[in-house]
Design an enzyme around this catalytic site. Structure first.
Site, short mmCIF file in Angstrom:
data_model
loop_
_atom_site.label_atom_id
_atom_site.label_comp_id
_atom_site.label_asym_id
_atom_site.label_seq_id
_atom_site.Cartn_x
_atom_site.Cartn_y
_atom_site.Cartn_z
N SER A 200 56.23 -2.07 2.54
CA SER A 200 56.59 -3.47 2.66
C SER A 200 57.89 -3.76 1.90
O SER A 200 58.92 -3.17 2.23
CB SER A 200 55.43 -4.35 2.16
OG SER A 200 55.58 -5.68 2.59
N ASP A 226 55.15 0.21 7.17
CA ASP A 226 54.75 -1.06 7.77
C ASP A 226 55.63 -2.24 7.39
O ASP A 226 55.14 -3.30 6.96
CB ASP A 226 53.29 -1.39 7.44
CG ASP A 226 52.66 -2.27 8.53
OD1 ASP A 226 52.86 -1.95 9.71
OD2 ASP A 226 52.01 -3.27 8.20
N HIS A 356 47.75 -3.69 7.02
CA HIS A 356 49.11 -3.67 6.46
C HIS A 356 49.27 -2.58 5.40
O HIS A 356 50.31 -1.93 5.31
CB HIS A 356 49.43 -5.05 5.87
CG HIS A 356 50.79 -5.13 5.25
ND1 HIS A 356 51.94 -4.74 5.90
CD2 HIS A 356 51.19 -5.56 4.02
CE1 HIS A 356 52.99 -4.92 5.11
NE2 HIS A 356 52.56 -5.42 3.96
#
Length: 398
Positions: A200, A226, A356
């Site tokens: 992230s 991701d 996620h």
């Protein structure tokens, strides 16, 4: 059914011995190991994905066995960081008193093994990579793992009275500083081959470091987990809604771990028991029924949100080194990355059964991808032909 068929069926059934039920077998089935060697995936995404195909039972499948994904009586007790790392480091760059004291976890590489340098996402901590780091070393025992707490996260501290600067430039400078300070602290003569891994926000940070070229030939490649520019910026619009639905605190650490598992924020209970406790701090306020508060105020990081992700796709595609992108769904790809994928500019792997937190939900699969990525980019495995000048010096004909 005719009388002849009934008689034949009765004879066949009488030949089958009856199984005796033993309650002790049931008790033994409930005994679940504290730290399983592998992690079952119980995600709803995986269930949906598997339903699109035809399931063909094989003789080896026990279709009516007790499900192992959610054993009864599973503990939510915290797992200490010492289970996964050799040591913790507190690193400070003395060139400026304003620099943070960065906390990091380290397992040193062996011999000429690579160093996987991990950077977590916003609101997380270095322990986010504890389990996947352990899985990497199972498959590549010479590998080292270095995972830091970003400023404003985990046990990293800044000078008292100083505002937290979470700009991309500051975070990238911190990551580079951690690598160099670790080399100095561990007295390594030279940096090991490095694979940068970021989840992230961490994906934006490792891409920024790779794009700067400051690691030179020591950088083999970088992996981003991701996050892509387009979907990340779109997701920021709903960040406040997400934060408003999140509990402000918890009565115990176990309650915080349970919330992460039940809300499917982290779908692997072992990883949650390892990483989640570092996300909280105990409030000293008396009479608070939920004293365990979030360590990082994500709402306060809003001024930096766009700075983190604008231009990420371009930098990811143009920086030197091998490139790996792991996503939880192809819908996250933006136009620039889709074109880059068609042109073969980077490796892409998609894990639709993960959420996620890919590396926490599926640590084994993520580790396999990262180890394979290292092997494809490992320069020590290259065997170059001898130089013509060397052959001539040896008196050999060319």
């Amino acid at each position: 059914m005719s009388d002849l068929q009934k008689a034949w069926a009765k004879n066949r059934l009488s030949a089958v011995p009856a199984e005796i039920f033993d309650e002790r077998d049931e008790d033994e089935a409930d005994n679940v190991p504290e730290l399983p060697e592998h992690f079952d995936d119980d995600s709803s995404s995986a269930s949906s994905a598997s339903s699109t195909g035809t399931v063909i039972p094989s003789p080896s499948q026990n279709l009516f066995a007790r499900p192992q994904g959610a054993p009864r009586g599973r503990t939510l007790q915290q797992i200490p960081w010492t289970t996964y790392f050799e040591r913790e480091l507190f690193l400070h760059d003395d060139s400026s008193p304003a620099n943070p004291t960065i906390h990091a976890y380290l397992t040193s590489p062996v011999g000429k093994g690579p160093l996987f340098v991990m950077h977590h996402g916003a609101g997380s901590s270095g322990l986010s990579f504890a389990v996947v780091g352990d899985e990497i070393r199972k498959r590549l025992p010479s590998a080292g793992i270095l995972s830091l707490d970003a400023r404003g996260h985990g046990s990293t501290t800044i000078p008292e009275g100083q505002e937290i600067n979470l700009s991309l430039d500051a975070l990238a400078a911190d990551l580079l500083s951690v690598i160099l300070l670790t080399q100095k602290e561990m007295k390594w003569e030279e940096l090991p081959p490095i694979i940068l891994v970021g989840h992230s926000l961490g994906g934006a940070v490792v891409t920024e470091v790779a794009n700067s070229g400051r690691l030179g030939n020591n950088l083999l490649g970088y992996a981003v987990l991701d996050v892509v520019e387009g979907s990340a910026i779109d997701a920021l619009q709903s960040m406040h809604t997400y934060l408003s639905t999140r509990p402000a605190g918890f009565a115990t650490l176990e309650a915080g771990i349970e919330w992460h598992v039940r809300s499917r924020t982290i779908r692997n209970s072992v990883s949650a028991r390892t990483s989640v406790p570092a996300l909280f701090t105990l409030s000293e306020k008396t009479g608070d029924s939920r004293p365990w508060k979030w360590r990082t105020d994500l709402g306060a990081t809003q001024p930096f949100w766009e700075n983190w992700f604008v231009g990420l796709s371009r930098k990811f595609l143009t920086a030197r080194g091998g490139k790996l992108l792991l996503l939880a769904g192809t819908d996250r790809l933006d136009t620039e990355l889709t074109i880059g994928q068609m042109q073969g500019k980077y490796n892409l792997q998609v894990f639709p059964e993960a959420g996620h937190f890919i590396h926490e939900d599926l640590p084994e699969k993520t580790a396999i991808s990262l180890v394979d990525f290292h092997r494809r980019n490992d320069r020590t495995a290259l065997v170059l032909p001898p130089k013509v000048s060397d052959l001539l010096k040896q008196g050999k004909k060319v």
